[in-house]
Design a protein around this motif. Structure first.
Motif, short mmCIF file in Angstrom:
data_model
loop_
_atom_site.label_atom_id
_atom_site.label_comp_id
_atom_site.label_asym_id
_atom_site.label_seq_id
_atom_site.Cartn_x
_atom_site.Cartn_y
_atom_site.Cartn_z
N PRO A 12 0.80 -1.23 0.00
CA PRO A 12 0.00 0.00 0.00
C PRO A 12 0.83 1.28 0.00
O PRO A 12 0.34 2.34 -0.40
CB PRO A 12 -0.80 -0.12 1.30
CG PRO A 12 0.06 -0.97 2.18
CD PRO A 12 0.73 -1.96 1.27
N LEU A 38 0.81 5.65 -8.19
CA LEU A 38 0.27 4.89 -7.07
C LEU A 38 1.32 4.31 -6.13
O LEU A 38 0.98 3.91 -5.01
CB LEU A 38 -0.60 3.72 -7.60
CG LEU A 38 -1.99 4.12 -8.10
CD1 LEU A 38 -2.59 3.00 -8.96
CD2 LEU A 38 -2.91 4.42 -6.93
N ASP A 83 1.34 -1.12 -7.39
CA ASP A 83 0.95 -0.90 -6.00
C ASP A 83 0.14 -2.10 -5.49
O ASP A 83 -0.43 -2.87 -6.27
CB ASP A 83 0.12 0.39 -5.86
CG ASP A 83 -1.21 0.26 -6.58
OD1 ASP A 83 -1.20 0.02 -7.80
OD2 ASP A 83 -2.26 0.37 -5.91
N ASP A 85 -1.40 -5.48 -4.14
CA ASP A 85 -1.17 -6.86 -4.57
C ASP A 85 -1.31 -6.94 -6.08
O ASP A 85 -1.99 -6.11 -6.71
CB ASP A 85 -2.18 -7.80 -3.89
CG ASP A 85 -1.90 -9.25 -4.26
OD1 ASP A 85 -0.72 -9.61 -4.40
OD2 ASP A 85 -2.88 -10.01 -4.44
N TYR A 89 -6.78 -5.66 -10.21
CA TYR A 89 -6.68 -4.25 -10.60
C TYR A 89 -5.23 -3.81 -10.75
O TYR A 89 -4.89 -2.68 -10.42
CB TYR A 89 -7.41 -3.34 -9.60
CG TYR A 89 -8.83 -3.72 -9.32
CD1 TYR A 89 -9.65 -4.22 -10.33
CD2 TYR A 89 -9.37 -3.61 -8.05
CE1 TYR A 89 -10.97 -4.59 -10.06
CE2 TYR A 89 -10.68 -3.96 -7.78
CZ TYR A 89 -11.46 -4.47 -8.79
OH TYR A 89 -12.77 -4.83 -8.52
N SER A 90 -4.38 -4.69 -11.23
CA SER A 90 -2.98 -4.31 -11.38
C SER A 90 -2.56 -4.28 -12.85
O SER A 90 -1.44 -3.86 -13.15
CB SER A 90 -2.08 -5.27 -10.59
OG SER A 90 -2.26 -6.59 -11.07
N SER A 113 -2.37 -5.89 0.00
CA SER A 113 -3.33 -5.04 -0.69
C SER A 113 -3.84 -3.91 0.22
O SER A 113 -3.73 -3.99 1.46
CB SER A 113 -4.50 -5.89 -1.16
OG SER A 113 -5.40 -5.08 -1.88
N ALA A 114 -4.41 -2.90 -0.41
CA ALA A 114 -4.89 -1.74 0.34
C ALA A 114 -5.94 -2.13 1.38
O ALA A 114 -5.97 -1.56 2.48
CB ALA A 114 -5.45 -0.69 -0.61
N LEU A 166 -11.12 1.95 -6.46
CA LEU A 166 -11.32 2.72 -7.70
C LEU A 166 -12.73 3.32 -7.80
O LEU A 166 -13.29 3.40 -8.89
CB LEU A 166 -11.08 1.80 -8.90
CG LEU A 166 -9.67 1.20 -9.02
CD1 LEU A 166 -9.67 -0.02 -9.93
CD2 LEU A 166 -8.69 2.25 -9.53
N ALA A 191 -10.49 5.19 3.54
CA ALA A 191 -9.04 5.09 3.75
C ALA A 191 -8.31 5.73 2.58
O ALA A 191 -8.37 5.22 1.45
CB ALA A 191 -8.64 3.63 3.89
N VAL A 194 -3.45 4.79 2.59
CA VAL A 194 -3.10 4.02 3.77
C VAL A 194 -1.60 3.73 3.78
O VAL A 194 -1.04 3.31 2.76
CB VAL A 194 -3.85 2.66 3.77
CG1 VAL A 194 -3.49 1.86 5.01
CG2 VAL A 194 -5.33 2.88 3.68
N TRP A 196 0.87 5.70 3.75
CA TRP A 196 1.72 6.77 3.21
C TRP A 196 1.92 7.79 4.35
O TRP A 196 1.14 7.83 5.31
CB TRP A 196 1.05 7.48 2.04
CG TRP A 196 0.98 6.72 0.76
CD1 TRP A 196 0.45 5.48 0.57
CD2 TRP A 196 1.42 7.17 -0.53
NE1 TRP A 196 0.54 5.12 -0.76
CE2 TRP A 196 1.13 6.15 -1.46
CE3 TRP A 196 2.02 8.34 -0.99
CZ2 TRP A 196 1.43 6.26 -2.81
CZ3 TRP A 196 2.32 8.45 -2.35
CH2 TRP A 196 2.03 7.41 -3.24
N THR A 222 -8.07 6.00 -2.83
CA THR A 222 -9.01 5.89 -1.71
C THR A 222 -9.71 4.54 -1.77
O THR A 222 -10.16 4.12 -2.83
CB THR A 222 -10.07 7.01 -1.78
OG1 THR A 222 -9.41 8.27 -1.81
CG2 THR A 222 -11.01 6.94 -0.59
C1 SAM Z 1 -5.19 0.28 -9.71
S1 SAM Z 1 -5.89 -0.15 -8.16
C2 SAM Z 1 -4.68 -1.26 -7.56
C3 SAM Z 1 -5.06 -1.98 -6.31
C4 SAM Z 1 -3.94 -2.90 -5.83
N1 SAM Z 1 -3.81 -4.04 -6.70
C5 SAM Z 1 -4.13 -3.37 -4.39
O1 SAM Z 1 -4.10 -4.59 -4.15
O2 SAM Z 1 -4.26 -2.52 -3.48
C6 SAM Z 1 -5.63 1.33 -7.29
C7 SAM Z 1 -6.68 1.55 -6.22
O3 SAM Z 1 -6.35 0.79 -5.07
C8 SAM Z 1 -6.70 1.50 -3.92
N2 SAM Z 1 -5.45 1.81 -3.19
C9 SAM Z 1 -4.20 1.45 -3.54
N3 SAM Z 1 -3.31 1.82 -2.61
C10 SAM Z 1 -4.03 2.43 -1.64
C11 SAM Z 1 -3.69 3.03 -0.40
N4 SAM Z 1 -2.43 3.09 0.04
N5 SAM Z 1 -4.68 3.57 0.34
C12 SAM Z 1 -5.96 3.53 -0.08
N6 SAM Z 1 -6.34 2.97 -1.24
C13 SAM Z 1 -5.40 2.43 -2.01
C14 SAM Z 1 -7.44 2.75 -4.38
O4 SAM Z 1 -8.80 2.41 -4.49
C15 SAM Z 1 -6.81 2.97 -5.73
O5 SAM Z 1 -7.65 3.75 -6.55
#
Ligand code: SAM
Length: 252
Positions: A12, A38, A83, A85, A89-90, A113-114, A166, A191, A194, A196, A222
């Motif tokens: 995250p 990200l 970012d 996992d 959505y990767s 994951s987030a 997303l 969140a 998270v 950061w 978020t």
């Molecule tokens: C392209 S997707 C990738 C998600 C990623 N595969 C995961 O497992 O977290 C990006 C979305 O994940 C979420 N996200 C990723 N990192 C985050 C974080 N540190 N805090 C909150 N949401 C996060 C948000 O919804 C963001 O728009």
């Protein structure tokens, strides 16, 4: 010697939430290609000084793939860093397919994951016996869209712990859809970034989900967790109950 192109889930944000394997791959990278919109700079800072650094936020897939292929064929250790996992959505699938077509081997290293980082940050478990036993990882349709059977209306119908990625841009529609299935006072964790340095998290009733998001102008990075488990139910797990025996423990 050639090396596989390594897809790394960067977690995250915080560097100490990387897996040991992910950190090792980044520390040994000759080329780091990463999703700069990200991935937290703390993570990319682990790459060695000699490492070639390529940001992808302005690149298309058609521009990324030749870079991966070219550098791998030169014998470099190529790390493609995403970012969270890698399992959802990767957008690694389309890259792996292109590398398969070019006969280039790949390795995938998973990440935190987030939703996991957010639940941990709230000291919460998202499954509580007698309350909720299922976690759904999903998203609002948005520009990418989702198959009809996975529309938010159907996901929400489960009443499970629902982790929405997303989805911040569509928050009014999201809240209205969720309110058709969950009570207005269902806790929603919002969140932002998270783990950061500028992380912000809050738990609000469902009826205030959109207003709270808009107040902080949340659009990107978020995650939402809609879950009756966030009420902190008191029911205990059967696993540690004295009258529950299993392979490693006799009934008391
Ligand atoms: C392209 S997707 C990738 C998600 C990623 N595969 C995961 O497992 O977290 C990006 C979305 O994940 C979420 N996200 C990723 N990192 C985050 C974080 N540190 N805090 C909150 N949401 C996060 C948000 O919804 C963001 O728009």
């Amino acid at each position: 010697m050639t090396h596989p192109v390594c897809f790394v889930g960067g977690g995250p944000g915080a560097a100490d939430l990387l897996t040991l394997r992910a950190a090792e791959r980044i520390r040994q990278a000759d080329v780091l290609i990463w999703t700069d919109s990200l991935v937290c700079p703390q993570i990319t800072a682990l790459a060695p000084d000699h490492c070639e650094r390529i940001r992808t936020s302005t690149l298309t897939l058609e521009e990324v793939i030749p870079l991966l292929i070219d550098r791998q064929r030169q014998g470099a250790k190529v790390v493609r860093l995403h970012d969270g996992d890698t399992a959802f959505y990767s957008a690694i699938n389309e890259q792996i397919c292109a590398l398969n077509d070019a006969d280039i081997p790949v390795e995938v290293v998973p990440g935190v994951s987030a939703y996991q980082a957010a639940a941990a940050g709230l000291s919460s478990e998202l499954t509580i016996p007698g309350v909720v036993q299922t976690i759904v990882l999903g998203r609002a349709g948005g520009r990418t869209g989702v198959p009809p059977s996975e529309e938010l209306d159907r996901l929400a119908g489960l009443g499970a712990s629902l982790c929405l990625y997303l989805s911040a841009r569509h928050i009014d529609d999201v809240q209205a859809t969720l309110q058709r299935h969950y009570p207005d006072d269902t806790p929603v964790a919002i969140a932002y970034r998270v783990s950061w340095p500028d992380e912000w998290m809050s738990v609000v009733p469902l009826a205030q989900m959109a207003a709270a998001s808009k107040e902080r102008q949340l659009i990107r990075t978020t995650l939402y967790i809609i879950s009756p488990a966030l009420n902190g139910g008191q029911q205990r797990s059967r696993l540690y109950s004295p009258d529950h025996d299993h392979l490693f423990r006799q009934r008391h």
